[in-house]
Design a protein around this motif. Sequence first.
Motif, PDB file in Angstrom:
ATOM      1  N   ARG A 119      63.519  34.564  41.470  1.00 11.54           N
ATOM      2  CA  ARG A 119      62.525  35.365  40.732  1.00 11.54           C
ATOM      3  C   ARG A 119      62.233  36.668  41.481  1.00 11.54           C
ATOM      4  N   ASP A 120      62.090  36.581  42.808  1.00 10.43           N
ATOM      5  CA  ASP A 120      61.820  37.792  43.599  1.00 10.43           C
ATOM      6  C   ASP A 120      62.975  38.779  43.487  1.00 10.43           C
ATOM      7  N   ILE A 121      64.187  38.241  43.562  1.00 16.03           N
ATOM      8  CA  ILE A 121      65.367  39.121  43.451  1.00 16.03           C
ATOM      9  C   ILE A 121      65.400  39.782  42.081  1.00 16.03           C
ATOM     10  N   GLN A 122      65.120  38.994  41.027  1.00 16.16           N
ATOM     11  CA  GLN A 122      65.119  39.584  39.684  1.00 16.16           C
ATOM     12  C   GLN A 122      64.031  40.637  39.547  1.00 16.16           C
ATOM     13  N   ASN A 123      62.869  40.352  40.125  1.00 13.43           N
ATOM     14  CA  ASN A 123      61.782  41.352  40.071  1.00 13.43           C
ATOM     15  C   ASN A 123      62.183  42.620  40.815  1.00 13.43           C
ATOM     16  N   GLU A 124      62.748  42.456  41.999  1.00 10.99           N
ATOM     17  CA  GLU A 124      63.197  43.618  42.778  1.00 10.99           C
ATOM     18  C   GLU A 124      64.274  44.384  42.007  1.00 10.99           C
ATOM     19  N   GLU A 126      64.702  44.454  38.746  1.00  9.72           N
ATOM     20  CA  GLU A 126      64.075  45.147  37.615  1.00  9.72           C
ATOM     21  C   GLU A 126      63.312  46.383  38.100  1.00  9.72           C
ATOM     22  N   GLN A 127      62.605  46.240  39.230  1.00  9.27           N
ATOM     23  CA  GLN A 127      61.886  47.398  39.771  1.00  9.27           C
ATOM     24  C   GLN A 127      62.862  48.492  40.180  1.00  9.27           C
ATOM     25  N   ALA A 128      64.002  48.070  40.770  1.00 10.38           N
ATOM     26  CA  ALA A 128      65.008  49.069  41.164  1.00 10.38           C
ATOM     27  C   ALA A 128      65.570  49.771  39.935  1.00 10.38           C
ATOM     28  N   LEU A 129      65.807  48.977  38.869  1.00  6.48           N
ATOM     29  CA  LEU A 129      66.334  49.583  37.638  1.00  6.48           C
ATOM     30  C   LEU A 129      65.310  50.547  37.028  1.00  6.48           C
ATOM     31  N   VAL A 130      64.052  50.116  37.048  1.00  6.93           N
ATOM     32  CA  VAL A 130      63.001  51.002  36.518  1.00  6.93           C
ATOM     33  C   VAL A 130      62.944  52.272  37.346  1.00  6.93           C
ATOM     34  N   SER A 131      63.018  52.124  38.667  1.00 10.98           N
ATOM     35  CA  SER A 131      62.976  53.286  39.545  1.00 10.98           C
ATOM     36  C   SER A 131      64.168  54.202  39.291  1.00 10.98           C
ATOM     37  N   VAL A 132      65.348  53.591  39.158  1.00 14.68           N
ATOM     38  CA  VAL A 132      66.550  54.404  38.902  1.00 14.68           C
ATOM     39  C   VAL A 132      66.420  55.108  37.558  1.00 14.68           C
TER      40      VAL A 132
END
Length: 172
Positions: A119-124, A126-132
């Motif tokens: 879950r943490d990896i998926q959240n990270e 998703e956050q990375a994708l949002v940031s990108v």
Amino acid sequence: MNHFAPNVLMASGLAIGDIFVQLLAFALLLLLLKKFALKPLIKVMKDRETFVANEIDSAETSRKEAESFLKQQQETLEAARKEAQAILENAKKMGEDRQSDILKAAQDEAERLREAAIRDIQNEREQALVSVREQVASLSVLIASKVIEKELNAADQEKLIEDYIKEAGDQR
């Protein structure tokens, strides 16, 4: 032979009287022995016989009691052995159950941690994708504004795109 004949009669007469006295003394001795010695002696012998018989009975009773006690002790010992064996088996089973419980708990905890990590990896991610996406959007807006500001030829556009890509890489 005549000469000895009166003596023999006399001697035999004397001998008969002596024999009679001796028999009377012997009978009196027997009566006295019977009354004073034989009855107490017989009583002592009967008492001794009774005592020995009682001792034999007592010894037999003691032997039977000892055998009974030994049998009881053997049964008690066997029961104690069985109880000890049952306790050992119970302890072993409890240990195995405890080991199984610990392993199950450890496996459950490992699975929980693995799922939390996923879950943490998926959240990270998703956050990375949002940031990108945000960076791509801001770069797109920036590029569009620069393009609008000036009209570029193909070489300048290529150089501008490379500069912005480098700038985007440095911001990360």
